[in-house]
Motif scaffolding. Structure first.
Motif, PDB file in Angstrom:
ATOM      1  N   GLN A 208      28.864  39.112  34.372  1.00  0.00           N
ATOM      2  CA  GLN A 208      29.376  39.546  35.673  1.00  0.00           C
ATOM      3  C   GLN A 208      28.214  40.085  36.516  1.00  0.00           C
ATOM      4  OE1 GLN A 208      32.937  39.787  36.142  1.00  0.00           O
ATOM      5  NE2 GLN A 208      32.914  40.571  38.209  1.00  0.00           N
TER       6      GLN A 208
ATOM      7  N   ARG B 283      45.599  39.234  38.968  1.00  0.00           N
ATOM      8  CA  ARG B 283      44.680  38.158  39.332  1.00  0.00           C
ATOM      9  C   ARG B 283      45.425  37.003  40.000  1.00  0.00           C
ATOM     10  NH1 ARG B 283      40.379  34.812  35.509  1.00  0.00           N
ATOM     11  NH2 ARG B 283      40.263  32.993  36.857  1.00  0.00           N
TER      12      ARG B 283
ATOM     13  N   LYS C 220      31.719  38.778  28.937  1.00  0.00           N
ATOM     14  CA  LYS C 220      32.174  38.888  30.322  1.00  0.00           C
ATOM     15  C   LYS C 220      31.342  39.917  31.071  1.00  0.00           C
ATOM     16  CE  LYS C 220      37.001  37.745  29.295  1.00  0.00           C
ATOM     17  NZ  LYS C 220      37.071  36.525  30.116  1.00  0.00           N
TER      18      LYS C 220
ATOM     19  N   SER D   1      36.193  41.317  37.795  1.00  0.00           N
ATOM     20  CA  SER D   1      37.014  40.455  36.957  1.00  0.00           C
ATOM     21  C   SER D   1      38.102  41.267  36.251  1.00  0.00           C
ATOM     22  CB  SER D   1      36.152  39.753  35.909  1.00  0.00           C
ATOM     23  OG  SER D   1      35.693  40.671  34.932  1.00  0.00           O
TER      24      SER D   1
END
Length: 299
Positions: free
Chosen positions: A145, A25, A141, A92
């Motif tokens: 998303q 990331r 999460k 992600s």
């Protein structure tokens, strides 16, 4: 003391491996994903080759070199390529870690067929429990998303298949040997393979910012050298299902690191999932009870 000696490499591996998604990331905004990996593979190959030469290590030859090349292309080239492109497309790090967290179940299902090592019922229970724990950790999460890129999801699953079959392949066909020369050979093969492919797929853009250099140095030294050598050691010592079950701990630890670095939310459900995941790994890696001795017959 012997139990601690066996546990320490596994705990260290999980802690190091969980930072890989964070490194991806940090680095992918500053470089094309496959170009990033190409640079990483090349540096890791040089470093490990230097260590192997300094130690006078024996180098793989013949079929051993071929088997190492195949497993290396799967575990490094295809797996990391799929993961890094998925992250660069907007998936992600947490969701990518969740997809990779399916590896233990897939490895357990394939081990009996390909390795002839059946997974015990208690291990199956642990694998299923681990999946529940991973989903609990990343549920928020996953729910938040939106607009997921289909190509990114597909590539994350491709990476999952690659590391699963690569782990099983290495366990079955790669005999124990010098870890430094084996890893150097695998990275060299991946470097050459990427040299043939990457220029056709990417403009090879790189921004040599401080953040990118830090991410590259971390991924090379900590992941490509330290964690991979531990990974090879664990594969040689343990069952494929047992080693793969350690991957269940990666998404929770990734979530913890993301919370510390990026302030991502970590609620009570995630904390419960971490506890469930830890219990699952303990179940999978619990040694089988020895068969009872037959009762003595009367004279």
């Amino acid at each position: 003391m012997n139990g601690l000696t066996q546990l320490l490499p596994a705990v260290t591996f999980v802690c190091l491996w969980s930072t890989g998604f964070i490194g991806g990331r940090l680095g992918t905004p500053h470089a094309d994903p496959l170009t990033f990996l190409w640079i990483r593979f090349a540096i890791a190959a040089v470093l490990l080759a230097g260590l192997a030469l300094a130690a006078g290590s024996t180098w793989p030859r013949g079929k051993a070199a071929l088997h190492l090349a195949v497993s290396g292309l799967l575990v490094h080239g295809v797996y990391l390529g799929g993961i890094f492109i998925a992250i660069s497309l907007g998936v992600s790090a947490g969701l990518v870690a969740l997809i990779a967290g399916l590896q233990p179940l897939l490895t357990g299902a394939m081990s009996g067929w390909l390795l002839g090592v059946p997974v015990r019922p208690l291990q199956w229970a642990g694998l299923a429990l681990g999946l529940v724990g991973v989903i609990l950790v990343l549920w928020e999460k996953l729910a938040s998303q939106t607009g997921l890129p289909p190509l990114g999801i597909a590539l994350a699953f491709l990476g999952l298949l690659a590391i699963t079959f690569g782990t099983i392949y290495q366990k079955r066909y790669v005999a124990p040997g010098d870890l430094r020369s084996a890893a150097a050979w695998q990275y060299a093969v991946c470097t050459v393979a990427y040299a043939l492919v990457v220029p056709w797929l990417e403009p090879m853009h790189v921004e040599w910012t401080g953040e990118f250099i830090f991410a590259l140095a971390w991924l090379v030294l900590v992941l490509s050298v330290g964690a991979i050598l531990l990974f090879f050691t664990l594969i040689q010592r343990g069952s494929a299902a047992g080693v793969a079950s350690l991957m269940y701990l990666v998404p929770p630890l990734t979530a913890l690191v993301a919370w510390g670095l990026f302030g991502e939310h970590l609620g009570p459900l995630a904390l419960l999932g971490m506890a469930v995941t830890a219990a699952a790994v303990a179940l999978v890696n619990r040694p089988a009870r020895p068969a009872p001795l037959p009762a003595p017959r009367e004279a």
